[in-house]
Design a protein around this motif. Structure first.
Motif, PDB file in Angstrom:
ATOM      1  N   UNK A   1       0.799  -1.228   0.000  1.00 13.26           N
ATOM      2  CA  UNK A   1       0.000   0.000   0.000  1.00 13.26           C
ATOM      3  C   UNK A   1       0.827   1.271   0.000  1.00 13.26           C
ATOM      4  N   UNK A   2       1.963   1.259   0.688  1.00  8.38           N
ATOM      5  CA  UNK A   2       2.820   2.445   0.700  1.00  8.38           C
ATOM      6  C   UNK A   2       3.347   2.737  -0.702  1.00  8.38           C
ATOM      7  N   UNK A   3       3.751   1.687  -1.415  1.00 10.17           N
ATOM      8  CA  UNK A   3       4.225   1.873  -2.789  1.00 10.17           C
ATOM      9  C   UNK A   3       3.110   2.381  -3.699  1.00 10.17           C
ATOM     10  N   UNK A   4       1.887   1.878  -3.509  1.00  2.00           N
ATOM     11  CA  UNK A   4       0.768   2.354  -4.309  1.00  2.00           C
ATOM     12  C   UNK A   4       0.492   3.836  -4.041  1.00  2.00           C
ATOM     13  N   UNK A   5       0.594   4.246  -2.777  1.00  2.00           N
ATOM     14  CA  UNK A   5       0.385   5.661  -2.445  1.00  2.00           C
ATOM     15  C   UNK A   5       1.476   6.520  -3.072  1.00  2.00           C
ATOM     16  N   UNK A   6       2.729   6.049  -3.011  1.00  2.00           N
ATOM     17  CA  UNK A   6       3.811   6.824  -3.628  1.00  2.00           C
ATOM     18  C   UNK A   6       3.639   6.872  -5.138  1.00  2.00           C
TER      19      UNK A   6
ATOM     20  N   UNK B   1      -6.487  -3.512 -10.872  1.00  2.00           N
ATOM     21  CA  UNK B   1      -6.991  -2.835  -9.679  1.00  2.00           C
ATOM     22  C   UNK B   1      -5.976  -1.831  -9.144  1.00  2.00           C
ATOM     23  N   UNK B   2      -4.701  -2.216  -9.136  1.00  2.00           N
ATOM     24  CA  UNK B   2      -3.662  -1.306  -8.653  1.00  2.00           C
ATOM     25  C   UNK B   2      -3.564  -0.066  -9.530  1.00  2.00           C
ATOM     26  N   UNK B   3      -3.637  -0.242 -10.852  1.00  2.00           N
ATOM     27  CA  UNK B   3      -3.570   0.897 -11.764  1.00  2.00           C
ATOM     28  C   UNK B   3      -4.754   1.835 -11.544  1.00  2.00           C
ATOM     29  N   UNK B   4      -5.953   1.266 -11.361  1.00  2.00           N
ATOM     30  CA  UNK B   4      -7.141   2.096 -11.131  1.00  2.00           C
ATOM     31  C   UNK B   4      -7.000   2.878  -9.830  1.00  2.00           C
TER      32      UNK B   4
END
Length: 366
Positions: free
Chosen positions: A55-60, A170-173
Motif C-alpha cells: 500500500x505504501x508503494x501504491x500511495x507513492x 486494480x492497482x492501476x485504477x
C-alpha cells in the motif's frame, strides 16, 4: 478530639500526595524506560512498513501520477489562462481519451502481435541456446516457465496486489484515482501533514516539499518525453525497415523507457530478437534502430532533463533499481528513480540547513 481529627486529615492528605505503586521515582529507571519505548516504537514502525509495503508503494505511485497531472496542468496554464480545475479536467480527459483510443483502435492489432511475440522470442532463444550448445557452452534447456521464474526471482517478490492481471488492473485504477484526488488540491494534503509537525519545523517542511514537487514534475516530464520519443521513433523505424510487430515493439519500448537502464536493455533485447526472426538484414537494422533511439534519448533528452532536475548518476539509479527490485518487487523497480530523487532532494535540503546553522554560529562567534 480536634487534634485527632486534624492528624487524621494530615495523614489523609499525605497519603493522597504520596507516590502510587505505578509511579517510578528513580530517574535512571525512567530514562531507561523512555529509551526502551523509543526503540520499541521504532521496531513497530519498521514492522508496520514491512507489512504495509505494497500500500505504501501504491500511495507513492499515486503521488508520482499526481505530479504528472499537476505538471500537465501547469504547462497547459501557460497557453490557456483558465481556472486550474478546468485545466486539470482537460488533462484527465486527454489521458482518458488516449487510453480509450489505445484499447479501441490499437488494442486489437497489439493483442494479435502480443499473441505471437512469445512464440517468436522463444524460438529465437532456443536457436541461441542451440548455437551455444553446438559451440561447447553447455546444454541449455530453456522454456517459458524457466525464463519467467528467473525473471521474477531477479526482480524480487511480486505481491498478490500486482501478481495477477486483475490485481494489476486494480492497482492501476487505485493509482489513477488517488493521483487525481491529490492533483485536485495538493496543498490540502501538504497542510495536513504539516499540521502534525512541530511549529518550528513547518516552514522547512514546506520548502522541502516544494522542491520535491518541482523535481518530481520535471523528472516525470522528462520521462514522459523520453517514452514518447522512444516509442514513436521505434514504431516508425520498425515500419520503415520491415521489423515484425512494429506497433507492439514501439509500445513496449515506450513503456519500458519509464525504467532507466534496465528498461532499455529489455526493450533492446526484444527488438533484436524479433528483428532477427525476419532475417539477418532486418536483425541488423533492428540493432541500428536500437542504438539510434537510445543515443537520442541518452545524449539529448536525458541531459536536457538533468539540467532542470536533480542529476542522478547512472550507477546510483541502477543500484537503487536492483535493491528496490529485490526488496519490493516490480513496483519497487518502477519507482526506484523517483524515490532516489526525493531522498536526494531531502538530503540536499538538510545539508543547506546544517550549512546555514554553522554560518550563523560562526557569525555570532566573530
Amino acid at each position: 478530639m480536634v487534634e485527632r481529627k486534624e492528624r487524621a486529615q494530615a495523614r489523609a492528605k499525605a497519603t493522597a500526595n504520596a507516590p502510587g505503586p505505578t509511579e517510578i521515582r528513580s530517574h535512571l529507571v525512567r530514562t531507561e524506560l523512555l529509551k526502551a519505548s523509543v526503540w520499541l516504537g521504532l521496531a513497530l514502525l519498521i514492522g508496520a512498513c514491512i507489512v504495509l509495503v505494497q500500500p505504501i508503494l501504491l500511495i507513492f505511485a499515486a503521488i508520482v501520477m499526481a505530479s504528472m497531472l499537476d505538471g500537465g496542468t501547469r504547462l497547459l496554464g501557460r497557453v490557456l489562462p483558465i481556472a486550474r480545475g478546468w485545466r486539470l479536467l482537460i488533462v484527465c480527459l486527454t489521458l482518458l481519451a488516449f487510453m480509450i483510443w489505445t484499447m479501441m483502435f490499437a488494442g486489437s492489432q497489439i493483442a494479435d502481435q502480443a499473441a505471437t511475440l512469445q512464440k517468436v522470442v522463444m524460438s529465437q532463444v532456443e536457436r541461441l541456446a542451440g548455437w551455444a550448445s553446438d559451440h561447447g557452452m553447455g546444454n541449455l534447456q530453456l522454456d517459458t516457465k524457466t525464463i519467467s521464474d528467473n525473471f521474477a526471482g531477479t526482480f524480487g517478490r511480486v505481491t498478490a496486489a500486482v501478481g495477477s492481471v486483475v490485481g494489476a488492473f486494480t492497482s492501476v485504477v487505485m493509482i489513477l484515482i488517488l493521483g487525481i484526488f491529490i492533483a485536485i488540491e495538493p496543498r490540502l494534503y501538504e497542510r495536513g501533514v504539516a499540521w502534525m509537525l512541530p511549529m518550528k519545523n513547518r516552514e522547512d517542511f514546506y520548502i522541502t516539499t516544494a522542491r520535491m514537487g518541482f523535481t518530481l514534475r520535471r523528472l516525470m516530464a522528462g520521462r514522459l518525453l523520453g517514452m514518447l520519443v522512444e516509442g514513436i521513433g521505434t514504431w516508425l523505424a520498425c515500419l520503415a525497415v520491415g521489423v515484425p510487430m512494429a506497433a507492439l515493439m514501439g509500445l513496449l519500448t515506450g513503456l519500458l523507457a519509464f525504467i532507466p537502464n534496465i528498461g532499455a536493455i529489455v526493450s533492446g533485447a526484444l527488438l533484436i530478437l524479433v528483428g532477427f526472426s525476419a532475417g539477418t538484414d532486418v536483425g541488423l537494422w533492428a540493432i541500428v534502430i536500437y542504438f539510434i533511439v537510445q543515443t537520442v534519448d541518452g545524449y539529448l533528452i536525458v541531459p536536457m532533463v538533468a539540467k532542470q532536475t536533480v542529476d542522478l548518476a547512472p550507477a546510483l539509479v541502477l543500484g537503487a533499481q536492483i535493491l528496490f527490485g529485490a526488496l519490493l518487487g516490480i513496483m519497487g523497480l518502477f519507482l526506484a528513480d523517483p524515490i532516489v530523487a526525493m531522498i536526494k532532494v531531502a538530503l540536499e535540503r538538510e545539508a543547506e540547513r546544517n550549512a546555514a546553522g554553522v554560518k550563523r554560529k560562526t557569525t555570532a562567534d566573530t
